[in-house]
Design a protein around this motif. Structure first.
Motif, PDB file in Angstrom:
ATOM      1  N   SER A  18       0.819  -1.203   0.000  1.00 44.73           N
ATOM      2  CA  SER A  18       0.000   0.000   0.000  1.00 44.73           C
ATOM      3  C   SER A  18       0.856   1.259   0.000  1.00 44.73           C
ATOM      4  O   SER A  18       1.755   1.410   0.826  1.00 44.73           O
ATOM      5  CB  SER A  18      -0.912   0.014   1.235  1.00 44.73           C
ATOM      6  N   SER A  19       0.562   2.109  -0.938  1.00 39.42           N
ATOM      7  CA  SER A  19       1.048   3.490  -0.972  1.00 39.42           C
ATOM      8  C   SER A  19      -0.209   4.350  -1.061  1.00 39.42           C
ATOM      9  O   SER A  19      -0.332   5.213  -1.934  1.00 39.42           O
ATOM     10  CB  SER A  19       1.963   3.724  -2.170  1.00 39.42           C
ATOM     11  N   ALA A  20      -1.152   4.055  -0.168  1.00 38.58           N
ATOM     12  CA  ALA A  20      -2.478   4.685  -0.217  1.00 38.58           C
ATOM     13  C   ALA A  20      -2.387   6.205  -0.137  1.00 38.58           C
ATOM     14  O   ALA A  20      -3.146   6.902  -0.803  1.00 38.58           O
ATOM     15  CB  ALA A  20      -3.369   4.136   0.890  1.00 38.58           C
ATOM     16  N   ALA A  21      -1.467   6.716   0.653  1.00 38.75           N
ATOM     17  CA  ALA A  21      -1.328   8.173   0.768  1.00 38.75           C
ATOM     18  C   ALA A  21      -0.937   8.791  -0.572  1.00 38.75           C
ATOM     19  O   ALA A  21      -1.291   9.931  -0.864  1.00 38.75           O
ATOM     20  CB  ALA A  21      -0.306   8.516   1.836  1.00 38.75           C
ATOM     21  N   ALA A  22      -0.221   8.033  -1.389  1.00 41.80           N
ATOM     22  CA  ALA A  22       0.166   8.497  -2.720  1.00 41.80           C
ATOM     23  C   ALA A  22      -0.850   8.089  -3.776  1.00 41.80           C
ATOM     24  O   ALA A  22      -0.656   8.337  -4.965  1.00 41.80           O
ATOM     25  CB  ALA A  22       1.546   7.943  -3.079  1.00 41.80           C
ATOM     26  N   GLY A  23      -1.931   7.418  -3.340  1.00 38.61           N
ATOM     27  CA  GLY A  23      -2.995   7.042  -4.269  1.00 38.61           C
ATOM     28  C   GLY A  23      -2.715   5.792  -5.072  1.00 38.61           C
ATOM     29  O   GLY A  23      -3.188   5.661  -6.206  1.00 38.61           O
ATOM     30  N   ARG A  24      -1.955   4.842  -4.490  1.00 36.82           N
ATOM     31  CA  ARG A  24      -1.621   3.639  -5.235  1.00 36.82           C
ATOM     32  C   ARG A  24      -1.564   2.418  -4.307  1.00 36.82           C
ATOM     33  O   ARG A  24      -1.049   2.481  -3.206  1.00 36.82           O
ATOM     34  CB  ARG A  24      -0.273   3.811  -5.914  1.00 36.82           C
ATOM     35  N   ILE A  25      -2.111   1.297  -4.796  1.00 33.94           N
ATOM     36  CA  ILE A  25      -2.009   0.003  -4.122  1.00 33.94           C
ATOM     37  C   ILE A  25      -1.610  -1.010  -5.182  1.00 33.94           C
ATOM     38  O   ILE A  25      -2.203  -1.044  -6.263  1.00 33.94           O
ATOM     39  CB  ILE A  25      -3.343  -0.400  -3.458  1.00 33.94           C
ATOM     40  N   GLU A  38     -10.958 -17.114 -14.479  1.00 30.65           N
ATOM     41  CA  GLU A  38     -10.713 -15.677 -14.360  1.00 30.65           C
ATOM     42  C   GLU A  38     -10.131 -15.390 -12.991  1.00 30.65           C
ATOM     43  O   GLU A  38     -10.284 -16.173 -12.060  1.00 30.65           O
ATOM     44  CB  GLU A  38     -11.985 -14.860 -14.598  1.00 30.65           C
ATOM     45  N   LEU A  39      -9.460 -14.258 -12.899  1.00 29.48           N
ATOM     46  CA  LEU A  39      -8.879 -13.808 -11.643  1.00 29.48           C
ATOM     47  C   LEU A  39      -9.548 -12.487 -11.288  1.00 29.48           C
ATOM     48  O   LEU A  39      -9.522 -11.545 -12.078  1.00 29.48           O
ATOM     49  CB  LEU A  39      -7.364 -13.625 -11.808  1.00 29.48           C
ATOM     50  N   LEU A  40     -10.181 -12.442 -10.124  1.00 30.49           N
ATOM     51  CA  LEU A  40     -10.791 -11.209  -9.629  1.00 30.49           C
ATOM     52  C   LEU A  40     -10.004 -10.755  -8.402  1.00 30.49           C
ATOM     53  O   LEU A  40      -9.828 -11.521  -7.458  1.00 30.49           O
ATOM     54  CB  LEU A  40     -12.241 -11.427  -9.222  1.00 30.49           C
ATOM     55  N   VAL A  41      -9.543  -9.529  -8.447  1.00 33.42           N
ATOM     56  CA  VAL A  41      -8.769  -8.969  -7.346  1.00 33.42           C
ATOM     57  C   VAL A  41      -9.491  -7.725  -6.861  1.00 33.42           C
ATOM     58  O   VAL A  41      -9.855  -6.860  -7.659  1.00 33.42           O
ATOM     59  CB  VAL A  41      -7.333  -8.610  -7.807  1.00 33.42           C
ATOM     60  N   ARG A  42      -9.692  -7.645  -5.567  1.00 34.57           N
ATOM     61  CA  ARG A  42     -10.362  -6.481  -4.996  1.00 34.57           C
ATOM     62  C   ARG A  42      -9.359  -5.726  -4.136  1.00 34.57           C
ATOM     63  O   ARG A  42      -8.892  -6.235  -3.119  1.00 34.57           O
ATOM     64  CB  ARG A  42     -11.554  -6.914  -4.146  1.00 34.57           C
ATOM     65  N   LEU A  43      -9.030  -4.519  -4.562  1.00 35.83           N
ATOM     66  CA  LEU A  43      -8.098  -3.659  -3.841  1.00 35.83           C
ATOM     67  C   LEU A  43      -8.857  -2.418  -3.389  1.00 35.83           C
ATOM     68  O   LEU A  43      -9.187  -1.559  -4.200  1.00 35.83           O
ATOM     69  CB  LEU A  43      -6.909  -3.285  -4.736  1.00 35.83           C
ATOM     70  N   ARG A  44      -9.145  -2.353  -2.102  1.00 33.38           N
ATOM     71  CA  ARG A  44      -9.941  -1.251  -1.563  1.00 33.38           C
ATOM     72  C   ARG A  44      -9.038  -0.216  -0.906  1.00 33.38           C
ATOM     73  O   ARG A  44      -8.174  -0.543  -0.107  1.00 33.38           O
ATOM     74  CB  ARG A  44     -10.917  -1.792  -0.526  1.00 33.38           C
ATOM     75  N   HIS A  45      -9.258   1.037  -1.265  1.00 28.80           N
ATOM     76  CA  HIS A  45      -8.508   2.134  -0.652  1.00 28.80           C
ATOM     77  C   HIS A  45      -9.040   2.346   0.768  1.00 28.80           C
ATOM     78  O   HIS A  45     -10.257   2.361   0.974  1.00 28.80           O
ATOM     79  CB  HIS A  45      -8.661   3.409  -1.489  1.00 28.80           C
ATOM     80  N   PRO A  46      -8.164   2.513   1.759  1.00 30.14           N
ATOM     81  CA  PRO A  46      -8.635   2.654   3.139  1.00 30.14           C
ATOM     82  C   PRO A  46      -9.499   3.885   3.396  1.00 30.14           C
ATOM     83  O   PRO A  46     -10.287   3.900   4.341  1.00 30.14           O
ATOM     84  CB  PRO A  46      -7.348   2.702   3.967  1.00 30.14           C
ATOM     85  N   VAL A  84      -1.331  -2.827 -10.451  1.00 27.40           N
ATOM     86  CA  VAL A  84      -1.220  -1.551  -9.743  1.00 27.40           C
ATOM     87  C   VAL A  84      -2.514  -0.788  -9.941  1.00 27.40           C
ATOM     88  O   VAL A  84      -2.930  -0.527 -11.076  1.00 27.40           O
ATOM     89  CB  VAL A  84      -0.018  -0.726 -10.235  1.00 27.40           C
ATOM     90  N   ALA A  85      -3.153  -0.458  -8.829  1.00 24.19           N
ATOM     91  CA  ALA A  85      -4.394   0.311  -8.850  1.00 24.19           C
ATOM     92  C   ALA A  85      -4.094   1.746  -8.413  1.00 24.19           C
ATOM     93  O   ALA A  85      -3.395   1.955  -7.415  1.00 24.19           O
ATOM     94  CB  ALA A  85      -5.409  -0.312  -7.903  1.00 24.19           C
ATOM     95  N   SER A  86      -4.594   2.708  -9.172  1.00 25.06           N
ATOM     96  CA  SER A  86      -4.424   4.124  -8.845  1.00 25.06           C
ATOM     97  C   SER A  86      -5.754   4.721  -8.467  1.00 25.06           C
ATOM     98  O   SER A  86      -6.776   4.421  -9.089  1.00 25.06           O
ATOM     99  CB  SER A  86      -3.817   4.874 -10.029  1.00 25.06           C
ATOM    100  N   TYR A  87      -5.732   5.593  -7.467  1.00 26.62           N
ATOM    101  CA  TYR A  87      -6.952   6.183  -6.913  1.00 26.62           C
ATOM    102  C   TYR A  87      -6.933   7.680  -6.992  1.00 26.62           C
ATOM    103  O   TYR A  87      -5.915   8.299  -7.041  1.00 26.62           O
ATOM    104  CB  TYR A  87      -7.108   5.762  -5.448  1.00 26.62           C
TER     105      TYR A  87
END
Length: 87
Positions: A18-25, A38-46, A84-87
């Motif tokens: 987690s680099s949540a403060a920078a907007g990335r997980i 299929e592959l389902l990945v759930r990445l939730r921002h805190p 890599v997920a960006s928020y």
């Protein structure tokens, strides 16, 4: 980090950074021996921020659902995945 979690396709491990403060997980997922359909990945921002963009192996993908917070990889055949997920 998750190690050897039992699934219908065999044991699955993953590392999430987690680099949540920078907007990335990011997630690294080595695939089990039997590949799922299929592959389902759930990445939730805190902080509940919404997904803005996703890359898989450094390439942009649009295969994600903002409302469900899912990233979908259809027919995963690679030995591992870097997401890599960006928020």
């Amino acid at each position: 980090e998750v190690e050897r979690a039992p699934t219908c396709c065999g044991n699955l491990s993953m590392t999430i950074e987690s680099s949540a403060a920078a907007g990335r997980i990011s997630a690294f997922i080595p695939m089990p021996d039997r590949k799922p359909r299929e592959l389902l990945v759930r990445l939730r921002h805190p902080d509940g921020k919404k997904l803005q963009s996703v890359t898989v192996h450094g390439r942009t993908t649009t295969s994600f659902d903002v409302a469900k917070e899912w990233i979908r990889i259809a027919d995963p055949r690679d030995a591992s995945y870097r997401i890599v997920a960006s928020y």
